[in-house]
Design an enzyme around this catalytic site. Structure first.
Site, PDB file in Angstrom:
ATOM      1  N   ASP A  56       0.866  -1.175   0.000  1.00 27.99           N
ATOM      2  CA  ASP A  56       0.000   0.000   0.000  1.00 27.99           C
ATOM      3  C   ASP A  56       0.903   1.226   0.000  1.00 27.99           C
ATOM      4  OD1 ASP A  56      -1.734   2.085   0.414  1.00 27.99           O
ATOM      5  OD2 ASP A  56      -2.668   1.242   2.217  1.00 27.99           O
ATOM      6  N   ASN A  87       5.002   4.709 -11.158  1.00 28.77           N
ATOM      7  CA  ASN A  87       3.795   4.983 -11.944  1.00 28.77           C
ATOM      8  C   ASN A  87       2.578   5.272 -11.074  1.00 28.77           C
ATOM      9  OD1 ASN A  87       1.750   4.554 -14.279  1.00 28.77           O
ATOM     10  ND2 ASN A  87       1.216   2.960 -12.796  1.00 28.77           N
ATOM     11  N   SER A 140       4.724  11.544 -14.460  1.00 29.96           N
ATOM     12  CA  SER A 140       4.222  12.819 -13.991  1.00 29.96           C
ATOM     13  C   SER A 140       3.003  13.218 -14.821  1.00 29.96           C
ATOM     14  CB  SER A 140       5.329  13.878 -14.069  1.00 29.96           C
ATOM     15  OG  SER A 140       4.907  15.103 -13.505  1.00 29.96           O
ATOM     16  N   SER A 141       2.809  14.493 -15.045  1.00 34.88           N
ATOM     17  CA  SER A 141       1.634  14.979 -15.762  1.00 34.88           C
ATOM     18  C   SER A 141       1.878  16.403 -16.215  1.00 34.88           C
ATOM     19  CB  SER A 141       0.408  14.936 -14.837  1.00 34.88           C
ATOM     20  OG  SER A 141      -0.671  15.670 -15.390  1.00 34.88           O
ATOM     21  N   TYR A 154      -3.347  17.854  -6.997  1.00 32.41           N
ATOM     22  CA  TYR A 154      -2.696  17.050  -8.039  1.00 32.41           C
ATOM     23  C   TYR A 154      -1.578  17.842  -8.729  1.00 32.41           C
ATOM     24  CZ  TYR A 154      -2.336  13.946 -12.140  1.00 32.41           C
ATOM     25  OH  TYR A 154      -1.888  13.097 -13.122  1.00 32.41           O
ATOM     26  N   LYS A 158       2.440  16.780  -8.562  1.00 31.11           N
ATOM     27  CA  LYS A 158       3.182  16.450  -9.774  1.00 31.11           C
ATOM     28  C   LYS A 158       4.324  17.448 -10.015  1.00 31.11           C
ATOM     29  CE  LYS A 158       1.166  12.651 -10.960  1.00 31.11           C
ATOM     30  NZ  LYS A 158       1.919  11.380 -10.871  1.00 31.11           N
TER      31      LYS A 158
END
Length: 250
Positions: A56, A87, A140-141, A154, A158
């Site tokens: 977890d 990921n 990442s994003s 978020y 990131k």
């Protein structure tokens, strides 16, 4: 042997990365809360090249321990490369500042920031004396570089992951056997995360309609297509030349 450790391996992009790496002939250790049951199908097809570790990643202690467990199961002296793919990630809470569920914020920071930092630390610490080439890929994003109302947690997590990747990459420049550390934007991928976005409150996330339209118009990348592009870059000589990359620009 070329070994890969993938977190968030039980579904979505993580599962697709495991599948692509296995199909390419690599050895994979998948980490997730229910990694064993989730990866049974892949294990049946690749019984000698897939291991599962249950963890977890919202628990800081398990994040580092899961990587150490993965490494203990690998024949490290036989590994030419050892790669960690951080990921696992969550987009929740989708809420604007002033409306945060505190427990979800704590969980998001744990999974999106603390877990990849401690997992990377565990990998670098345990493999520092090995001749194997080492790589760390942090998923990442584009939200790390662009502000979205409702995604402030978020976006912040990131952005932290990106800057960690830059900093760790600089630290490795002086090492005897430097690891390559990269944060990568995979584009908009059709995963459970997108389902969470489409199910969010438009008051808290005013751009919800845009993501509804991406799904309706078939504009989302499939996990398999995204994984293929990511793996191709990961194993290419170009990996590591930039510490933050967008897969759509390569």
């Amino acid at each position: 042997m070329h070994a890969f450790i993938v977190t968030g391996a039980s579904r979505g992009l993580g599962y697709a990365l495991c599948q692509t790496l296995l199909d390419d002939g690599y050895f994979v250790v998948g980490i997730a809360r229910n990694a064993g049951p989730a990866l049974e199908g892949l294990a049946a097809r690749h019984p000698e090249r897939l291991l599962a570790v249950n963890a977890d990643l919202s628990d800081a202690g398990q994040a580092a321990a899961s990587v150490r467990t993965a490494l203990q199961q690998l024949p490290l002296p036989e590994c030419a490369t050892i790669t960690l793919i951080n990921n696992a990630g969550v987009v929740t809470p989708i809420a604007q500042a002033g409306h945060y569920p505190a427990d979800e914020v704590v969980k998001a920071v744990a999974i999106n920031v603390t877990a990849p930092l401690l997992a990377t630390d565990a990998l670098l610490s345990a493999t520092g004396g090995l001749p194997a080439r080492r790589r760390v890929l942090n998923i990442s994003s584009g939200a790390a570089a662009k502000a979205y109302p409702g995604w402030s947690v978020y976006c912040a997590t990131k952005a932290a992951l990106d800057h960690f990747s830059r900093s760790a990459a600089v630290e490795q420049e002086g090492a005897a056997n430097p690891a390559r550390v990269v944060a990568l934007y995979p584009g908009v991928v059709d995963t459970d995360m997108q389902s969470s976005i489409r199910g969010s409150d438009e008051v808290q996330f005013p751009q919800k309609a845009r993501f509804d339209a991406l799904k309706a118009d078939g504009a989302l990348s499939s996990p398999a297509d995204a994984a293929r592009k990511i793996v191709d870059h990961l194993v290419s000589p170009d990996f590591g030349r930039q510490s933050v990359v967008d897969i759509r620009e390569l």
